[in-house]
Design an enzyme around this catalytic site. Structure first.
Site, PDB file in Angstrom:
ATOM      1  N   TYR A 130      35.128  36.126 -59.024  1.00 52.63           N
ATOM      2  CA  TYR A 130      34.007  36.651 -59.806  1.00 52.63           C
ATOM      3  C   TYR A 130      34.316  36.629 -61.298  1.00 52.63           C
ATOM      4  CZ  TYR A 130      30.592  40.042 -61.586  1.00 52.63           C
ATOM      5  OH  TYR A 130      29.602  40.661 -62.309  1.00 52.63           O
ATOM      6  N   LYS A 159      32.825  34.213 -64.453  1.00 53.33           N
ATOM      7  CA  LYS A 159      32.282  34.834 -65.663  1.00 53.33           C
ATOM      8  C   LYS A 159      33.009  34.314 -66.905  1.00 53.33           C
ATOM      9  CE  LYS A 159      29.207  37.696 -63.923  1.00 53.33           C
ATOM     10  NZ  LYS A 159      27.753  37.576 -64.245  1.00 53.33           N
TER      11      LYS A 159
END
Length: 213
Positions: A126, A130
């Site tokens: 994750y 990002k």
């Protein structure tokens, strides 16, 4: 201060809804264009929603005409989309392609809602994704690229997320010992800052950590 035409992605999400609210109040914003997966009617004269196919973004380049600023608050979770590939499409590919079109159309600024801990070299998928989209956006060299890295976002979502409710309770209980950069962020406070910064002379790449919001 020139009048602005702002294009928004993720307008129906927690932060996105607050961004629209603040843009509508801003007298220097004369037009708001929202791109999404579903049709939404609007009764406000300066707000338009467009249902698009994000897999064919090049078909909608005309919607970027005369846009001065892009705000990307789009995002999902692996739990919701069921795979890492679909997650990366939403959180990486869509912002990247939108940035490519925006750059070609001469858009001045690109604002991105990222995440605390974002890092392209992170071991966590994750945070890695990002970080990767942050790196790509910086490489486009917009007049200004504004990246926001909030921790847990507080506010009323349209969908219930049990895990986030547990985290809210955790942060509230341990708020005195948790480092500031990890403390929850009010979604409206973030949205207000994003809109205010559209008018600030903060050229170049700017990163706003959670404790700065």
């Amino acid at each position: 201060m020139k009048n602005k035409k702002v294009l928004v992605l993720g307008a129906t999400g927690l932060v996105g809804r607050q961004i629209i609210f603040n843009l509508l109040k801003d007298t220097n914003v004369v037009e708001i264009v929202c791109l999404g997966r579903r049709s939404i009617s609007s009764t406000h004269f300066k707000l338009e929603y467009h249902k698009i196919n994000f897999e064919k973004l090049s078909d909608y380049e005309s919607l970027f005409e005369n846009v001065t600023d892009v705000i990307c608050a789009i995002g999902t979770t692996i739990k919701k989309v069921k795979s890492k590939e679909k997650f990366k499409f939403v959180d990486y590919e869509i912002p990247k392609q939108v940035a490519q079109i925006a750059k070609a159309k001469g858009v001045d600024s690109f604002s991105l809602v990222s995440s605390v801990g974002a890092n392209s070299k992170s071991k966590f998928f994750y945070l890695q994704v990002k970080g990767e989209i942050e790196d790509v956006l910086k490489s486009f060299n917009f007049q200004k690229t504004l990246i926001y890295r909030p921790s847990l976002l507080l506010g009323k979502r349209l969908e219930f997320r049990f895990g986030e409710k547990i985290m809210e309770a955790f942060f509230k209980f341990f708020s005195l010992i948790i480092p500031k950069r990890y403390l929850p962020v009010d979604s409206n406070k973030l949205a207000k800052l994003i809109v205010e910064n559209l008018h600030q002379d903060n050229s170049g790449n700017q990163v706003f950590e959670s404790f700065m919001i």
